[in-house]
Design a protein around this motif. Structure first.
Motif, PDB file in Angstrom:
ATOM      1  N   ARG A  92       5.663  -7.239   3.917  1.00 35.38           N
ATOM      2  CA  ARG A  92       6.689  -7.050   4.941  1.00 35.38           C
ATOM      3  C   ARG A  92       6.972  -5.582   5.215  1.00 35.38           C
ATOM      4  O   ARG A  92       7.648  -5.238   6.192  1.00 35.38           O
ATOM      5  CB  ARG A  92       7.981  -7.748   4.527  1.00 35.38           C
ATOM      6  CG  ARG A  92       7.891  -9.267   4.461  1.00 35.38           C
ATOM      7  CD  ARG A  92       9.204  -9.863   3.995  1.00 35.38           C
ATOM      8  NE  ARG A  92       9.566  -9.362   2.669  1.00 35.38           N
ATOM      9  CZ  ARG A  92      10.735  -9.600   2.081  1.00 35.38           C
ATOM     10  NH1 ARG A  92      11.672 -10.302   2.711  1.00 35.38           N
ATOM     11  NH2 ARG A  92      10.980  -9.127   0.864  1.00 35.38           N
ATOM     12  N   ARG A 142       9.463  -2.048   8.615  1.00 31.00           N
ATOM     13  CA  ARG A 142       9.905  -3.211   7.851  1.00 31.00           C
ATOM     14  C   ARG A 142       9.961  -4.426   8.767  1.00 31.00           C
ATOM     15  O   ARG A 142      10.587  -4.398   9.829  1.00 31.00           O
ATOM     16  CB  ARG A 142      11.287  -2.953   7.254  1.00 31.00           C
ATOM     17  CG  ARG A 142      11.853  -4.108   6.446  1.00 31.00           C
ATOM     18  CD  ARG A 142      11.133  -4.278   5.133  1.00 31.00           C
ATOM     19  NE  ARG A 142      11.772  -5.308   4.291  1.00 31.00           N
ATOM     20  CZ  ARG A 142      11.315  -5.697   3.109  1.00 31.00           C
ATOM     21  NH1 ARG A 142      10.228  -5.123   2.610  1.00 31.00           N
ATOM     22  NH2 ARG A 142      11.949  -6.611   2.413  1.00 31.00           N
ATOM     23  N   HIS A 143       9.299  -5.500   8.355  1.00 29.42           N
ATOM     24  CA  HIS A 143       9.365  -6.760   9.089  1.00 29.42           C
ATOM     25  C   HIS A 143      10.585  -7.540   8.606  1.00 29.42           C
ATOM     26  O   HIS A 143      10.634  -7.995   7.463  1.00 29.42           O
ATOM     27  CB  HIS A 143       8.085  -7.567   8.872  1.00 29.42           C
ATOM     28  CG  HIS A 143       6.904  -7.021   9.620  1.00 29.42           C
ATOM     29  ND1 HIS A 143       6.530  -7.470  10.863  1.00 29.42           N
ATOM     30  CD2 HIS A 143       6.034  -6.030   9.286  1.00 29.42           C
ATOM     31  CE1 HIS A 143       5.475  -6.794  11.275  1.00 29.42           C
ATOM     32  NE2 HIS A 143       5.155  -5.921  10.335  1.00 29.42           N
ATOM     33  N   GLU A 146       9.114 -12.861  10.930  1.00 27.50           N
ATOM     34  CA  GLU A 146       7.776 -12.910  11.489  1.00 27.50           C
ATOM     35  C   GLU A 146       7.734 -12.320  12.895  1.00 27.50           C
ATOM     36  O   GLU A 146       6.668 -11.943  13.382  1.00 27.50           O
ATOM     37  CB  GLU A 146       7.273 -14.348  11.530  1.00 27.50           C
ATOM     38  CG  GLU A 146       7.012 -14.947  10.143  1.00 27.50           C
ATOM     39  CD  GLU A 146       6.404 -16.335  10.238  1.00 27.50           C
ATOM     40  OE1 GLU A 146       6.259 -16.835  11.387  1.00 27.50           O
ATOM     41  OE2 GLU A 146       6.074 -16.911   9.194  1.00 27.50           O
ATOM     42  N   SER A 149      10.425  -6.418  13.807  1.00 27.72           N
ATOM     43  CA  SER A 149      10.157  -5.302  12.897  1.00 27.72           C
ATOM     44  C   SER A 149      10.910  -4.068  13.383  1.00 27.72           C
ATOM     45  O   SER A 149      11.180  -3.904  14.579  1.00 27.72           O
ATOM     46  CB  SER A 149       8.660  -4.993  12.823  1.00 27.72           C
ATOM     47  OG  SER A 149       8.175  -4.536  14.080  1.00 27.72           O
TER      48      SER A 149
END
Length: 326
Positions: A92, A142-143, A146, A149
């Motif tokens: 992530r 950073r995600h 899904e 980000s």
């Protein structure tokens, strides 16, 4: 924009026109007066707009005209890229990278530099401002899910600036003595450093369709160095806010074994080029075609070609370009 403003030249023009023959006023005295006017008018800080265009991270080319008294035409050709690496165990979190190399230019011309205020010294002019440079940025991405980000980015860049001017008419020699090295016919270097925040939302809609929204806010400082005169010396803070919405789908056509997609987008940019400049906004609408190579080439998802139209306050233009989808 570094648009030539005739009111800056008026005090020098009047000094020349009203000085008696016995006056001890020299060309250097007039240059000092012009230098003072240009510094007070913070002329050099407006040049940063050209650097911002050559460091444009979202477009591959720009061509537009300003509705002004000196026929300003602006063009830019840039090659931007961005890619996210995943060197960490946590998928992530990635390392977002971006960069651009580019050039931009601005042409201006007019029938008389002195706007008719110096009879017998009329001077037609044609001048070009040009920049060459590049910008690199990197930072953690950073995600949050899904689809969403965020990235924090640090940036550094370097640009070369130059001006070239041609004078014609009875006042050509005088204009060269007065303006060369101050207003016209000079070169300099400038460094850029800054930070940015980027938000991306993406959703697959099925059947090769997707929608994407990106927004970013940049703060950059541009610092001139290796200048010919203090007139060209500047340190400016610029702020850029960008919003962009894009839709992609498949055309149903193929080139060999590669599918061809199409896309359309709309965007809004808001730019404050320096602390003393007026902010300006641009609306952008465009589209294009994508050849989806499906990573047969390392790191490359496809090739793209497209164009867009721009509209702003006193500004209208267009852009076309090709690129690589990473």
């Amino acid at each position: 924009m570094p648009v030539l403003r005739p009111h800056v030249l008026v005090p020098v023009v009047l000094s020349i026109a009203l000085a008696p023959a016995s006056s001890a006023q020299t060309i250097e005295d007039l240059r000092n007066q012009l230098r003072s006017e240009l510094v007070q008018d913070q002329f050099s800080g407006s040049i940063v707009t050209l650097i911002l265009l050559s460091n444009e991270l979202e477009l591959s080319g720009i061509n537009y005209e300003l509705d002004d008294e000196v026929g300003t035409e602006i063009t830019a050709l840039v090659l931007p890229f961005n890619y996210t690496f995943h060197p960490f165990e946590d998928e992530r979190t990635g390392l977002y990278t971006e960069g651009v190399i580019g050039t931009s230019s601005m042409d201006q011309s007019g029938p008389d530099l002195f706007n008719g205020d110096l009879p017998g010294g009329e001077t037609a002019f044609n001048t070009e401002w040009r920049t060459f440079g590049g910008l690199l940025g990197a930072g953690p991405e950073r995600h949050l899910s899904e689809e969403i980000s965020v990235a924090a980015i640090g940036q550094v860049g370097l640009s070369y600036l130059e001006n070239r001017a041609i004078y014609e008419g009875p006042g050509a020699d005088l204009s060269s003595q007065l303006f060369d090295g101050l207003l016209f016919n000079w070169d300099a270097w400038a460094g850029t450093y800054g930070v940015a925040a980027r938000l991306r939302w993406w959703r697959a809609l099925g059947s090769g369709r997707s929608i994407e929204f990106t927004s970013r806010y940049d703060v950059r400082w541009t610092d001139a160095f290796d200048v010919e005169d203090e007139v060209q010396d500047f340190l400016t803070k610029s702020e850029l806010t960008t919003f962009r919405l894009q839709y992609r789908a498949l055309t149903g056509l193929r080139m060999g074994r590669y599918p061809i997609g199409w896309r359309t987008h709309a965007g809004l940019s808001w730019v404050l080029a320096s602390e003393t400049a007026d902010p300006f906004g641009l609306i952008e609408v465009g589209g294009g075609l994508d050849l989806l190579t499906q990573r047969d080439l390392p790191y490359v998802d496809g090739l793209t070609a497209g164009g867009a139209l721009f509209l702003g306050d006193g500004v209208a233009g267009w852009t076309v370009g090709v690129g690589i989808v990473l």
